[in-house]
Design an enzyme around this catalytic site. Sequence first.
Site, PDB file in Angstrom:
ATOM      1  N   CYS A  69       0.836  -1.209   0.000  1.00  0.00           N
ATOM      2  CA  CYS A  69       0.000   0.000   0.000  1.00  0.00           C
ATOM      3  C   CYS A  69       0.873   1.262   0.000  1.00  0.00           C
ATOM      4  O   CYS A  69       1.571   1.543   0.970  1.00  0.00           O
ATOM      5  CB  CYS A  69      -0.902  -0.041   1.232  1.00  0.00           C
ATOM      6  N   CYS A  72       0.176   3.729   2.787  1.00  0.00           N
ATOM      7  CA  CYS A  72       0.684   3.174   4.053  1.00  0.00           C
ATOM      8  C   CYS A  72       2.179   3.450   4.188  1.00  0.00           C
ATOM      9  O   CYS A  72       2.655   3.865   5.249  1.00  0.00           O
ATOM     10  CB  CYS A  72       0.447   1.667   4.128  1.00  0.00           C
TER      11      CYS A  72
END
Length: 144
Positions: A69, A72
């Site tokens: 991600c 993230c």
Amino acid sequence: MSDTLHIVCPACDAVNRIPVARLGEGPKCGKCHAPLFAGHPTELTTARFQQHIERSDIPVLVDFWAPWCAPCRMMAPAFQQAATQLEPRVRLAKVDTEAEQALGARYGIRSIPTLALFKNGRELARQPGAMGTADIVRWTLGHL
């Protein structure tokens, strides 16, 4: 409020009783002697999660994330920096939802990154999406 707090060791998961007045003095674990607060998030697995969420008297802010991600990965340095500002009042932890899929499912994590704030085993608040350091700190303190 009690004069002592139960703090779970980020290294060995032992529960330590620490006098409130000594929280800011760099307490160490009575079992493994590791620092109880190291200024960085603790990686939690499914096996360790409940111990940290339910046995700690301080709130635990969990970043549910995944290595693939991009948001993230972008938020990771901000979350790390927030740990230096929020400890020892709040424990910061990370859960890799790719490796710990059962935890992500159990807490209904639908998007990542998602921050979830826990106190005494209960979820207090949840915030999806990447945030900067100041926003993480402000959001966390605003919910305590």
